[in-house]
Write a protein that holds these residues in place. Structure first.
Motif: not given
Length: 684
Positions: A451-479
């Protein structure tokens, strides 16, 4: 006078006093009715396997009439999104790989071989219950079959002329798989192009995502589309207390709808044929099992005579006999009021387990254990609870809980200023909803289910458009296969679900953040605090009012009156912690050329004050605060059991919270403990 009436008669505390914490006789809720009727049919079929791999089967042919001789390829596809062209289509209609076969064919056969066709088939998974708008975009010929193997939902095989979009609506029950088949045909002109889109309940139109397909083919589902009046929500959760004329009429119409559907499919369900010599025996056996399954109890001969045998003995058509049996069963209080009948211990236990975890009736495996009274043994009982919690129906119910608890069930009215946020459109919202769904699934169905991970996790799931829009580092080959990946954000920028961009956008204004909306959400939904309604509808101060002020300064200025601070002393500190996120949930460090101040002093009900330095501090506070934990337990309990938690004992919440902490805040274990309490408490 109004304040007195609200406090004494309408506040949660006063409602609890009036109820005297009693278990109340209740009917099936709308969701429970729809789930139960669907499972009544599924009990006469083999269980469907749910593979982790998603997608559809695809076959392509160099002719209009599909044949092995003209087959071009067989493969799997993630989704039907061929706006640039269907795979293997040759606009010259040459298909060089089949030239040798063409030469061997007579001229009339070769003529028939002209054209191109494709078939995609498998199952479509509905996330939630409601009406879906299906849209097939194509100028070519096609037929779409969904939840019906014989009658197309959309039929455009003759050709669609200049039309490019073809829509139809269908009602689907969430958490279930539906057979889907799309037959496609094209001549060289126009080019072969097709897309399959849907608009889910409370969502925007989108290409059906890969996670909502699977290659194995399900059986058609009885999805009762009859509209029902809304369930009672006066206690803060949905329950089946109100019995009105509208509800009675709805159950009658739904029973007729179900009876028509079942009789149309009766020969498959009963495992016989219309011309079979033993059809009467088979239908009689089926009818008896149907009634017992609907009631969750064994019937004696007198009851069988009333519900089954007297109708089978008439001279009516087979379908009319069965319709009478089905209507009588589905209108019976034994079905509509699941806690009314006195059942054997094993049957009552199994019925309560299914109703709590699935909003439904026991499945074939559980029914088998019930009939043999094996469910009374604690080892098998606990093993079944673990199995049932992991069932797709349980996962769908838990997702529905999160949609209600987090108030994310409708995104149709969530819009932002198009000039300020031109990229934040309907498609971005759709991807954010998918992101949040993946995130919640990751937390709940991980080994820890913490339950605590609902409030403590330092990540979220993103695809390429979301990663670009929210300024997250990503590599196209790891989705992953759905185009998403768990991407880390700096701790100061992310604190679990409370800082997820969808929630931040949900609780914000058209152009700016809203500390008040965010603070109210955290206080009410996550901490379980009671807030009064404001005495007047007050329009928030905009940037036109002293444009040099920050959003926080405007809120502080507008709510500094003593009458306001009764509630805003709770709301503002919680909302100010989230000021680092703008109207679309992007992290920011300044506003109006002023540094963002996300610090605050929060006063707890005990009078103790806590200094919160921003979203991360707020997340840590919620994860470890006993009040937040108890609020989550109460919300989950009420959603699943649909009875007041105090009716199960004054110490019920204390025991659940102690067990919750003892087992590492495991959400799945909490569901099992809630079910055990519900199962073992008789209705008085």
């Amino acid at each position: 006078v109004a304040e007195y009436l609200i406090k004494e008669f309408y506040s949660p505390q006063s409602r609890q006093r009036q109820q005297n914490a009693q278990l109340k006789l209740s009917r099936l809720t709308v969701r429970q009715y729809q789930e139960s009727v669907a499972d009544l049919v599924d009990n006469f079929r083999r269980p469907l396997s749910w593979p982790t791999e998603r997608g559809l089967n695809a076959s392509y042919y160099a002719s209009r009439h599909r044949s092995d001789e003209r087959k071009l390829a067989e493969e799997s596809v993630a989704q039907i999104d061929f706006h640039a062209g269907v795979p293997h289509f040759d606009p010259k209609d040459e298909y060089s790989q089949l030239k040798s076969e063409k030469k061997k064919q007579p001229s009339d056969v070769a003529k028939m071989a002209k054209g191109f066709s494709a078939n995609w088939n498998g199952s479509l998974i509905a996330n939630e219950t409601g009406t879906y708008i299906i849209n097939v975009q194509s100028k070519n010929g096609f037929r779409l079959y969904l939840n019906d193997d014989d009658t197309p939902l959309i039929d455009r095989m003759v050709g669609s002329g200049g039309e490019a979009e073809h829509r139809a609506t269908i009602f689907l029950v969430g958490g279930r798989a539906y057979p889907i088949k799309l037959d496609f045909f094209s001549y060289p002109d126009p080019p072969a192009r097709i897309r399959l889109l849907w608009q889910p309940p409370g969502g925007h139109e989108q290409v059906v995502p890969p996670e909502n397909f699977m290659r194995s083919t399900a059986e058609p589902v009885l999805a009762v589309a009859t509209p029902f009046p809304a369930d009672d929500e006066s206690a803060g959760y949905r329950r089946g207390l109100l019995v009105s004329q509208q509800w009675d009429e709805a159950t009658t119409a739904a029973a007729i709808e179900a009876a028509d559907w079942i009789t149309e499919n009766i020969w498959e369900l009963a495992g016989t044929r219309r011309d079979a010599k033993n059809q009467n025996q088979k239908l009689g056996t089926w009818a008896r099992e149907f009634v017992e399954t609907a009631f969750g109890q064994k019937l004696n001969q007198e009851e069988f005579d009333f519900f089954v045998d007297q109708h089978l003995a008439t001279d009516l058509l087979v379908e009319e006999k069965l319709q009478r049996i089905i209507l009588l069963s589905l209108k019976s209080p034994r079905f509509l009021y699941p806690t009314l009948s006195q059942r054997e211990i094993a049957m009552q236990r199994g019925r309560s387990m299914a109703l709590t975890l699935w909003d439904s009736i026991p499945d074939r495996e559980l029914n088998s254990l019930i009939r043999n009274k094996q469910i009374e043994g604690e080892v098998i009982y606990n093993r079944q609870l673990v199995r049932m919690v992991s069932d797709p129906r349980s996962k769908a119910k838990l997702q529905d809980f999160f949609r209600q608890w987090l108030r994310i069930d409708d995104a149709t009215n969530l819009t932002k200023d198009s000039e300020m946020f031109p990229e934040f459109d309907d498609s971005m919202l759709t991807e954010l909803q998918r992101s949040l769904k993946f995130y919640l699934e990751d937390v709940v169905w991980s080994p820890a289910s913490d339950f605590r991970d609902l409030y403590l996790a330092d990540y979220f799931y993103a695809n390429e458009p979301l990663a670009r829009f929210y300024g997250l580092d990503y590599r196209e080959d790891v989705f992953n296969q759905f185009g998403f990946k768990k991407l880390s954000a700096s701790p100061e920028q992310h604190a679990g679900v409370i800082t997820h961009p969808f929630l931040m956008a949900r609780f914000a204004y058209h152009q700016n953040s809203s500390p008040i909306h965010r603070g109210v959400f955290v206080a009410r939904n996550l901490l379980g605090r009671t807030l009064k309604q404001p005495p007047d509808v007050i329009k928030p101060l905009t940037e036109e009012f002293q444009p040099t002020l920050s959003n926080r300064e405007r809120v502080e200025l507008q709510t500094n009156q003593a009458a306001c601070m009764n509630c805003h002393s709770i709301i503002n500190p919680l909302g100010f912690c989230l000021e680092s996120f703008d109207a679309v949930g992007r992290f920011r460090t300044e506003e109006n050329e002023k540094p963002i101040d996300a610090t605050s002093i929060y006063k707890q009900p005990t009078g103790e004050t806590i200094r919160l330095g921003g979203p991360r501090d707020l997340g840590a506070f919620l994860a470890n605060d006993e009040m937040a934990q108890r609020s989550f337990i109460v919300n989950l309990f009420h959603y699943y059991v649909k009875q007041p938690i105090d009716a199960f004992g004054d110490d019920c919440l204390d025991k659940l919270q102690h067990k919750f902490v003892e087992e590492g805040y495991n959400i799945r274990h909490l569901l099992i403990e809630i079910t055990k309490i519900s199962v073992n408490q008789p209705l008085k």
